[in-house]
Scaffold this motif. Structure first.
Motif, PDB file in Angstrom:
ATOM      1  N   LYS A  78       0.494  -1.260  -0.044  1.00 41.70           N
ATOM      2  CA  LYS A  78       0.120   0.196   0.102  1.00 41.70           C
ATOM      3  C   LYS A  78       0.774   1.186   0.068  1.00 41.70           C
ATOM      4  CE  LYS A  78      -3.975   2.011   2.489  1.00 41.70           C
ATOM      5  NZ  LYS A  78      -4.607   1.906   3.661  1.00 41.70           N
ATOM      6  N   LYS A  79       2.002   0.977   0.781  1.00 38.04           N
ATOM      7  CA  LYS A  79       2.832   2.552   1.033  1.00 38.04           C
ATOM      8  C   LYS A  79       3.742   2.478  -0.489  1.00 38.04           C
ATOM      9  CE  LYS A  79       3.699   2.725   5.931  1.00 38.04           C
ATOM     10  NZ  LYS A  79       4.675   2.953   6.741  1.00 38.04           N
ATOM     11  N   HIS A  80       3.849   1.503  -0.886  1.00 37.36           N
ATOM     12  CA  HIS A  80       4.856   1.369  -2.122  1.00 37.36           C
ATOM     13  C   HIS A  80       4.185   2.017  -3.471  1.00 37.36           C
ATOM     14  CE1 HIS A  80       7.880   0.312  -4.991  1.00 37.36           C
ATOM     15  NE2 HIS A  80       6.956  -0.437  -5.882  1.00 37.36           N
ATOM     16  N   LYS A  81       2.712   1.915  -3.399  1.00 34.19           N
ATOM     17  CA  LYS A  81       1.630   2.506  -4.380  1.00 34.19           C
ATOM     18  C   LYS A  81       1.925   4.017  -4.141  1.00 34.19           C
ATOM     19  CE  LYS A  81      -1.229  -1.382  -5.306  1.00 34.19           C
ATOM     20  NZ  LYS A  81      -2.551  -2.073  -5.053  1.00 34.19           N
ATOM     21  N   VAL A  82       1.829   4.443  -3.119  1.00 34.66           N
ATOM     22  CA  VAL A  82       1.549   5.570  -2.862  1.00 34.66           C
ATOM     23  C   VAL A  82       3.200   6.471  -3.201  1.00 34.66           C
ATOM     24  CG1 VAL A  82       1.490   7.545  -0.912  1.00 34.66           C
ATOM     25  CG2 VAL A  82       0.020   5.429  -0.941  1.00 34.66           C
ATOM     26  N   TYR A  83       4.059   5.856  -2.907  1.00 36.12           N
ATOM     27  CA  TYR A  83       5.397   6.121  -3.071  1.00 36.12           C
ATOM     28  C   TYR A  83       5.700   6.332  -4.674  1.00 36.12           C
ATOM     29  CZ  TYR A  83       6.818   5.740   1.681  1.00 36.12           C
ATOM     30  OH  TYR A  83       6.903   5.603   3.037  1.00 36.12           O
ATOM     31  N   VAL A  84       5.137   5.349  -5.480  1.00 40.29           N
ATOM     32  CA  VAL A  84       5.425   5.439  -6.969  1.00 40.29           C
ATOM     33  C   VAL A  84       4.523   6.550  -7.353  1.00 40.29           C
ATOM     34  CG1 VAL A  84       4.600   4.153  -9.009  1.00 40.29           C
ATOM     35  CG2 VAL A  84       5.503   2.957  -7.319  1.00 40.29           C
ATOM     36  N   LYS A  85       3.514   7.030  -6.970  1.00 41.54           N
ATOM     37  CA  LYS A  85       2.861   8.309  -7.368  1.00 41.54           C
ATOM     38  C   LYS A  85       3.596   9.550  -7.022  1.00 41.54           C
ATOM     39  CE  LYS A  85      -1.997   6.080  -7.352  1.00 41.54           C
ATOM     40  NZ  LYS A  85      -3.214   6.122  -6.584  1.00 41.54           N
ATOM     41  N   LYS A  86       4.238   9.627  -5.944  1.00 41.56           N
ATOM     42  CA  LYS A  86       4.522  10.715  -5.627  1.00 41.56           C
ATOM     43  C   LYS A  86       6.143  10.660  -6.100  1.00 41.56           C
ATOM     44  CE  LYS A  86       4.094  12.311  -1.334  1.00 41.56           C
ATOM     45  NZ  LYS A  86       3.946  12.581   0.211  1.00 41.56           N
ATOM     46  N   PHE A  87       7.068   9.913  -5.953  1.00 40.67           N
ATOM     47  CA  PHE A  87       8.561   9.737  -6.486  1.00 40.67           C
ATOM     48  C   PHE A  87       8.530   8.665  -7.455  1.00 40.67           C
ATOM     49  CE2 PHE A  87       7.653  10.029  -1.651  1.00 40.67           C
ATOM     50  CZ  PHE A  87       7.818  11.670  -1.577  1.00 40.67           C
ATOM     51  N   ASN A  88       7.947   8.991  -8.569  1.00 42.58           N
ATOM     52  CA  ASN A  88       8.296   7.872  -9.730  1.00 42.58           C
ATOM     53  C   ASN A  88       9.573   7.807 -10.136  1.00 42.58           C
ATOM     54  OD1 ASN A  88       7.267   6.014 -11.539  1.00 42.58           O
ATOM     55  ND2 ASN A  88       6.875   7.664 -13.310  1.00 42.58           N
ATOM     56  N   SER A  89      10.215   8.836 -10.047  1.00 42.69           N
ATOM     57  CA  SER A  89      11.803   8.635 -10.514  1.00 42.69           C
ATOM     58  C   SER A  89      12.593   7.879  -9.770  1.00 42.69           C
ATOM     59  CB  SER A  89      12.590  10.251 -10.723  1.00 42.69           C
ATOM     60  OG  SER A  89      12.288  10.886  -9.390  1.00 42.69           O
ATOM     61  N   TYR A  90      12.368   7.786  -8.485  1.00 38.83           N
ATOM     62  CA  TYR A  90      12.927   7.035  -7.355  1.00 38.83           C
ATOM     63  C   TYR A  90      12.727   5.539  -7.292  1.00 38.83           C
ATOM     64  CZ  TYR A  90      14.783  11.462  -5.879  1.00 38.83           C
ATOM     65  OH  TYR A  90      15.087  12.983  -5.723  1.00 38.83           O
TER      66      TYR A  90
END
Length: 363
Positions: free
Chosen positions: A339-351
């Protein structure tokens, strides 16, 4: 003589000519000034610049209905555009004192998600009258209380079983059989784990100021306290059998347990303080600390280290209750990590394009 008379006459004519020209210029200037004066007087007095009228602040009326009966509970009036859901809860509490703000759940529609306290009324309003549905969330407790209760219980419960109190084990068996060193080591590691939890809750983690229903505290305590009792009963039992591969198995798993505990702590500290500027808008990056290099592989290394600690504890003690607890914790943490990983992908896609959620290259 005649020529001199003619020169005087010509000079006299020139003087008369210039005097006439100057008089005509003066007359024209006077006429222009007179015309300008008449124009100013005909325009009337100067008008003052009209003051800019500021529009009045829009106010909303909040109609609060019971989510089950659909009956009106109260009306909250004079709510400004910048007011938040928390402000509405405060006014609702003044109108109905028995429901304090942390107990109030407000929805735009029945069965919909509860509105966060920071959401503004203007963002959800479609007219001057806003209808919200009220749900009683029950008695609330702070998140700090939940964590302290969940972690203090296992610490004390395990120590009670470690002391082999008389009403749990047979005293004759307890005194006759010598404990294996892994039993003492397991108690030490178990205490380290939960003491770290307690200290991080108090001094490291930025626990939310919000509250949660009391039933969540009861469920959490039942889970942690119940499993701790089961685990401690087996490991501290007089008939406990040591691991199959002896000291080698214990040593390797013990070293791995300490590494994972240290890694979990450093990751939690880094998550609490992302960088020297205190900016939470960027994804944490590894630094000179080797334990933080796990960020290069997964987005939730704290869960990775946590699972590693419990797998090590399972191998070290070689007991079924610890294995079941580790399995359940791994499933739950995997769900949280995804769940957190999906949020991170949306916010920090380049990382995040090369990272996994919790297990490197797998999950």
């Amino acid at each position: 003589m005649f020529k001199r008379h003619r020169s005087l006459a010509s000079n006299r004519k020139r003087e008369l000519f210039f005097q006439g020209v100057s008089r005509s210029i003066m007359k024209n200037d006077m006429r222009n000034f007179h015309s300008l004066s008449q124009l100013v007087l005909s325009a009337g007095p100067l008008k003052a610049t009209p003051a800019v009228k500021h529009s009045k602040t829009t106010h909303y009326e909040i109609e609060i209905l019971d989510a089950q009966t659909r009956k009106q509970i109260c009306m909250v009036d004079k709510v400004t555009q910048t007011a938040t859901i928390h402000d509405v809860k405060e006014k609702f509490h003044k109108a109905c004192p028995k429901w304090y703000p942390s107990r109030v759940g407000l929805q735009l529609e029945c069965g919909g998600p509860f509105l966060r306290d920071y959401i503004t009324i203007q963002s959800v309003a479609t007219s001057s009258i806003v209808t919200l549905y009220f749900t009683d969330l029950g008695q609330q407790v702070s998140w700090t209380t939940v964590f302290l209760a969940e972690y203090t219980g296992p610490l004390l419960i395990y120590l009670l079983f470690y002391l082999r109190i008389s009403y749990v084990y047979d005293m004759k068996e307890s005194t006759r059989r010598v404990r294996h060193p892994v039993v003492h080591l397991a108690c030490f590691f178990h205490c380290i784990h939960y003491i770290r939890y307690l200290l991080e809750t108090l001094f490291v983690h930025k626990v939310s100021a919000g509250r949660t229903p009391l039933k969540n505290l009861i469920q959490g305590c039942a889970f942690y306290w119940g499993f701790t009792s089961w685990i401690a009963y087996y490991i501290n039992h007089p008939w406990y059998t040591p691991p199959s591969f002896g000291n080698r198995q214990v040593t390797v798993s013990a070293i791995n347990f300490l590494i994972c505990e240290a890694g979990n702590h450093f990751i939690n500290v880094m998550l609490a303080h992302p960088n020297h500027t205190g900016n939470n808008a960027c994804f944490p990056r590894p630094n000179y600390n080797p334990f933080t290099w796990m960020f290069l592989l997964v987005s939730c290394p704290n869960y990775t280290y946590e699972i590693g600690s419990w797998i090590s504890f399972t191998v070290m003690t070689q007991t079924l209750p610890v294995g079941i607890f580790t399995l359940l914790m791994s499933i739950q943490m995997s769900l949280w990590a995804q769940k957190k990983h999906k949020v991170y992908v949306k916010k920090f896609n380049s990382y995040m394009h090369r990272k996994s959620a919790i297990i490197p290259f797998i999950l």
